[in-house]
Design a protein around this motif. Sequence first.
Motif, PDB file in Angstrom:
ATOM      1  N   ASN A   1       0.816  -1.215   0.000  1.00  0.00           N
ATOM      2  CA  ASN A   1       0.000   0.000   0.000  1.00  0.00           C
ATOM      3  C   ASN A   1       0.852   1.268   0.000  1.00  0.00           C
ATOM      4  OD1 ASN A   1      -2.715   1.096   0.067  1.00  0.00           O
ATOM      5  ND2 ASN A   1      -2.170   1.865   2.082  1.00  0.00           N
TER       6      ASN A   1
ATOM      7  N   LEU B   1      -9.266  -6.921   2.104  1.00  0.00           N
ATOM      8  CA  LEU B   1     -10.521  -6.260   1.760  1.00  0.00           C
ATOM      9  C   LEU B   1     -10.537  -4.782   2.135  1.00  0.00           C
ATOM     10  CD1 LEU B   1     -13.014  -9.041   2.935  1.00  0.00           C
ATOM     11  CD2 LEU B   1     -12.254  -8.561   0.599  1.00  0.00           C
ATOM     12  N   SER B   2      -9.695  -4.377   3.085  1.00  0.00           N
ATOM     13  CA  SER B   2      -9.714  -2.992   3.548  1.00  0.00           C
ATOM     14  C   SER B   2      -8.872  -2.055   2.676  1.00  0.00           C
ATOM     15  CB  SER B   2      -9.249  -2.918   5.005  1.00  0.00           C
ATOM     16  OG  SER B   2      -7.912  -3.351   5.117  1.00  0.00           O
ATOM     17  N   TYR B   3      -8.181  -2.579   1.679  1.00  0.00           N
ATOM     18  CA  TYR B   3      -7.356  -1.770   0.774  1.00  0.00           C
ATOM     19  C   TYR B   3      -7.995  -1.759  -0.605  1.00  0.00           C
ATOM     20  CZ  TYR B   3      -3.754  -1.973   4.352  1.00  0.00           C
ATOM     21  OH  TYR B   3      -3.062  -1.855   5.526  1.00  0.00           O
ATOM     22  N   GLN B   4      -8.622  -0.645  -0.969  1.00  0.00           N
ATOM     23  CA  GLN B   4      -9.350  -0.575  -2.226  1.00  0.00           C
ATOM     24  C   GLN B   4      -8.450  -0.372  -3.442  1.00  0.00           C
ATOM     25  OE1 GLN B   4     -12.227   2.478  -1.522  1.00  0.00           O
ATOM     26  NE2 GLN B   4     -13.503   1.158  -0.262  1.00  0.00           N
ATOM     27  N   ASN B   5      -7.244   0.148  -3.254  1.00  0.00           N
ATOM     28  CA  ASN B   5      -6.368   0.416  -4.394  1.00  0.00           C
ATOM     29  C   ASN B   5      -5.405  -0.742  -4.675  1.00  0.00           C
ATOM     30  OD1 ASN B   5      -5.016   0.972  -1.971  1.00  0.00           O
ATOM     31  ND2 ASN B   5      -3.521   2.240  -3.007  1.00  0.00           N
TER      32      ASN B   5
END
Length: 66
Positions: free
Chosen positions: A6, A21-25
């Motif tokens: 990230n 799942l908590s990292y959209q990029n």
Amino acid sequence: MIGLVNANLAVSIMEDNDTLLSYQNIIKKEISLPYKEREIYIVYDPLNISKLSLDIIQEMINFKNV
């Protein structure tokens, strides 16, 4: 490891987990293995990755264990 990905400092091979799942990029792609003890994924930020890294990832995804 996902924190490093990230932060644009790494590409990682890791097993699937809820943290992804908590990292959209972040993109995750399944790596097919001849047997399945665990599912593993390559995760990376598509906006901050070199062409060489993408080529290596593609080779890993297409790898066939002979």
